[in-house]
Design an enzyme around this catalytic site. Structure first.
Site, short mmCIF file in Angstrom:
data_model
loop_
_atom_site.label_atom_id
_atom_site.label_comp_id
_atom_site.label_asym_id
_atom_site.label_seq_id
_atom_site.Cartn_x
_atom_site.Cartn_y
_atom_site.Cartn_z
N GLU A 112 0.77 -1.28 0.07
CA GLU A 112 0.00 0.29 0.00
C GLU A 112 0.81 1.06 0.61
O GLU A 112 1.72 0.93 -0.17
CB GLU A 112 -1.02 -0.53 1.42
CG GLU A 112 -1.89 -0.95 1.09
CD GLU A 112 -2.84 -0.83 1.60
OE1 GLU A 112 -3.56 -0.10 2.68
OE2 GLU A 112 -4.36 -1.99 2.27
N HIS A 240 -9.55 9.83 2.81
CA HIS A 240 -9.15 8.77 1.57
C HIS A 240 -8.75 9.04 0.17
O HIS A 240 -9.28 9.85 0.42
CB HIS A 240 -9.69 7.49 2.65
CG HIS A 240 -9.12 6.44 1.63
ND1 HIS A 240 -9.25 5.84 0.18
CD2 HIS A 240 -8.61 5.00 2.42
CE1 HIS A 240 -8.35 4.73 0.42
NE2 HIS A 240 -7.78 4.56 1.38
N ARG A 286 -1.19 8.90 1.57
CA ARG A 286 -1.58 9.55 1.26
C ARG A 286 -2.22 11.36 1.22
O ARG A 286 -3.04 11.33 0.72
CB ARG A 286 -2.75 9.15 2.46
CG ARG A 286 -3.47 7.59 2.49
CD ARG A 286 -4.73 6.82 2.57
NE ARG A 286 -4.62 6.27 2.69
CZ ARG A 286 -5.01 5.08 3.44
NH1 ARG A 286 -5.06 5.37 4.75
NH2 ARG A 286 -5.52 3.36 3.84
N HIS A 348 -11.70 9.76 5.99
CA HIS A 348 -11.07 8.58 6.61
C HIS A 348 -10.64 8.56 8.12
O HIS A 348 -11.60 7.41 9.01
CB HIS A 348 -10.41 8.07 5.94
CG HIS A 348 -10.27 6.37 6.41
ND1 HIS A 348 -11.13 5.22 5.54
CD2 HIS A 348 -9.51 5.89 5.68
CE1 HIS A 348 -10.59 4.32 5.60
NE2 HIS A 348 -9.31 4.53 5.84
N ARG A 383 -1.04 8.89 8.79
CA ARG A 383 -0.85 7.70 9.25
C ARG A 383 -0.69 7.05 8.49
O ARG A 383 -1.01 7.41 6.22
CB ARG A 383 -2.38 7.46 9.65
CG ARG A 383 -2.29 5.64 9.81
CD ARG A 383 -3.21 5.36 10.12
NE ARG A 383 -4.84 5.46 9.65
CZ ARG A 383 -4.90 4.55 8.85
NH1 ARG A 383 -4.81 3.53 8.49
NH2 ARG A 383 -6.50 4.66 7.45
C1 SIN Z 1 -8.31 0.98 2.97
O1 SIN Z 1 -8.14 -0.15 2.66
O2 SIN Z 1 -7.45 2.05 1.52
C2 SIN Z 1 -8.03 1.32 3.80
C3 SIN Z 1 -6.95 0.88 5.23
C4 SIN Z 1 -6.92 1.73 6.29
O3 SIN Z 1 -7.14 3.09 6.70
O4 SIN Z 1 -5.09 2.34 6.47
#
Ligand code: SIN
Length: 541
Positions: A112, A240, A286, A348, A383
């Site tokens: 991610e 998000h 993010r 988010h 975060r």
């Molecule tokens: C996501 O699946 O993108 C959200 C997971 C997160 O907020 O860490």
């Protein structure tokens, strides 16, 4: 009615359930949950849990990625603890029965944004649901735990609510339980306990567009703040980058794991744009991705950008993301394997909250906090993806160890507390005011306290929220308490805290951007923003 337990847990997400299972070996436990037990932010988490579980990874690397994403505000000792203890917490979940996706004998680790290696443990794209299921199964077979569904905590019990005047004037802050509204019986009960765990989740409902369910009204932050807890860093709201455009309320999350799998962000004309903002392009942290999308939308006057995975094999997409694939297809008529997904950022996650130390202790004796409600210092100003479930698992376990000792050391009896007093209040016929106020807060926060802020916008938001809060307080004093009112009051206070903290940070850093102060200023603002009851009223913009 009065109930007494050894441990009182407010909230039934990953933090609350983990804590309850651990302390249940040492005493009786009550879990208070607003709706059904499974309705929590945890349940909606798609992506997964970040943890060092492969030879290609190391604690140092996970720590480095977390600190980098946190833009200079993470507490290193908290990050170190989370990263070191995380893998053991994951293995415990597996022992309890969590069925994470495997690649042979190993975990199938996903990538991610902001992570330099693949380290996200997941259960396809329904990780939160699988963790919640596992923990709830364990809770159901633990006789010492009683779950109170459709109950909502109204306020914490501290010395201020003691019957005995001498205790009321005792200066040391200590928590002995909570006033809890039984929504079915329309009655506020006293729940007494020597230890209280706050695990009520976040406050995403403060915003018009959010991935958070309707229950995310910042109850724990608001209650703790009113009781005198230290609250910090509320200006760092994580948006998000990718929620499904036009998917209603709450917005449907399109997991970051799609970008980890190879999906690319594009403008509506098909051109890729993230490489113009960051070397990691679509896999940047993010704060960068959400800001880039917001910037592109404003520059081009468009309503959404596209997340494109049409170049990836369709069977792999369906296998890896069954929930997202099926929801988009059946609810929104989008086949994500053959057409790009229209996405926009949405509120988010709250990186700030009730400050705790490494053992989940707040500044109020007997009051612990873990999960999104807390501010342990691991997230700093932004975060890192999939660190939230990890933080909740690690710090709730530590809070449990510490509270067991705390509870055993408490030889004093819990003081007699005043029962809930609703004399002089009436049933109101003006409930329309509640939904109107909720919408007004959400709209003003979206318009003035979003991804990009300014002093003028914050001043306007501050004036409006103070007026709304004043009206809500008047209504609260003369009306019999109901859950919508409790939540609205908490939501309004959280909005005020976000605005007040934002007004103090005269710089731009991580998730927080103020156009009047576009640069990061480590010298003056390289620290956390604290807020207390005396200062919230006076916003210094
Ligand atoms: C996501 O699946 O993108 C959200 C997971 C997160 O907020 O860490």
């Amino acid at each position: 009615m009065t109930h007494q337990f050894d441990f009182l847990v407010l909230g039934s997400g990953v933090a609350g359930l983990t804590y309850a299972l651990r302390v249940a070996r040492h005493g009786s436990v009550a879990i208070i949950t607003k709706k059904e037990r499974a309705e929590s932010n945890t349940n909606y988490a798609q992506g997964g849990v970040a943890a060092v579980l492969s030879q290609a990874d190391s604690a140092d690397l996970h720590m480095r990625d977390t600190l980098l994403a946190g833009r200079g505000l993470c507490r290193e000792e908290a990050v170190r603890k989370m990263v070191k203890e995380g893998p053991a917490r994951i293995r415990e979940l597996v022992e309890l029965g969590a069925d994470f996706t495997r690649d042979g004998d190993e975990f199938d680790l996903a990538r991610e944004g902001g992570h330099s290696v693949s380290r996200i443990v997941h259960a396809k794209d329904m990780t939160g649901r699988e963790i919640e299921r596992t923990l709830l199964d364990a809770v159901s077979s633990t006789s010492n735990i009683t779950v109170f569904e459709n109950h909502i905590a109204v306020d914490l019990l501290t010395a201020h609510q003691a019957e005995d005047e001498e205790i009321r004037f005792r200066s040391r802050l200590q928590c002995w339980g909570a006033y809890v509204l039984n929504t079915g019986a329309a009655r506020v009960d006293l729940f007494l306990a020597k230890v209280v765990m706050l695990s009520t989740g976040g406050s995403g409902q403060v915003y018009l567009h959010t991935t958070n369910p309707v229950i995310a009204t910042g109850d724990g932050i608001a209650m703790a703040y009113r009781a005198g807890a230290r609250v910090a860093n509320m200006e760092f709201i994580q948006f998000h980058p990718t929620t499904l455009f036009g998917s209603g309320s709450p917005s449907f999350l399109i997991s970051e794991a799609l970008r980890g799998f190879g999906a690319l962000l594009r403008r509506q004309d098909g051109s890729e744009f993230m490489s113009g903002y960051d070397a990691q392009a679509s896999l940047a942290p993010r704060d960068v991705v959400a800001y880039a999308i917001d910037h592109e939308l404003k520059k081009r006057g468009e309503e959404f950008v596209l997340l494109d995975m049409t170049h990836l094999p369709a069977p792999d997409i369906r296998r890896r993301f069954p929930h997202i694939y099926e929801t988009c297809r059946s609810r929104f008529r989008i086949d994500i394997a053959s057409e790009p997904i229209p996405v926009v950022p949405g509120a988010h996650y709250c990186c700030g909250g009730v400050e705790t130390d490494l053992m989940g202790r707040t500044n109020i004796r007997g009051l612990y906090a873990a999960g999104e409600v807390s501010m342990t210092g691991v997230h700093g100003a932004n975060r890192l993806a999939s660190n939230s479930l990890l933080e909740a698992l690690v710090f709730s376990a530590s809070a449990a160890s510490d509270s067991i000792c705390f509870q055993e050391d408490q030889s004093d009896r819990i003081p007699r507390m005043k029962p809930w007093d609703d004399s002089g209040t009436l049933d109101s016929e003006e409930w329309v005011l509640l939904s109107h106020d909720r919408k007004e807060i959400q709209q003003l926060m979206w318009d003035y306290v979003g991804i990009v802020r300014s002093d003028a916008r914050l001043r306007r938001a501050s004036r409006r929220i103070h007026l709304i809060r004043e009206e809500i307080e008047q209504f609260y004093k003369r009306t019999r308490v109901v859950d919508e009112l409790v939540q609205l009051r908490n939501l309004a206070l959280c909005a005020d805290l976000i605005i007040a903290c934002s007004g103090r940070r005269k710089e731009s850093r991580g998730l927080f951007r103020n156009t009047d102060y576009p640069e990061r200023n480590d010298l003056r603002f390289g620290s956390d923003t604290y807020i207390d009851e005396e200062t919230t009223g006076a916003l210094l913009v």
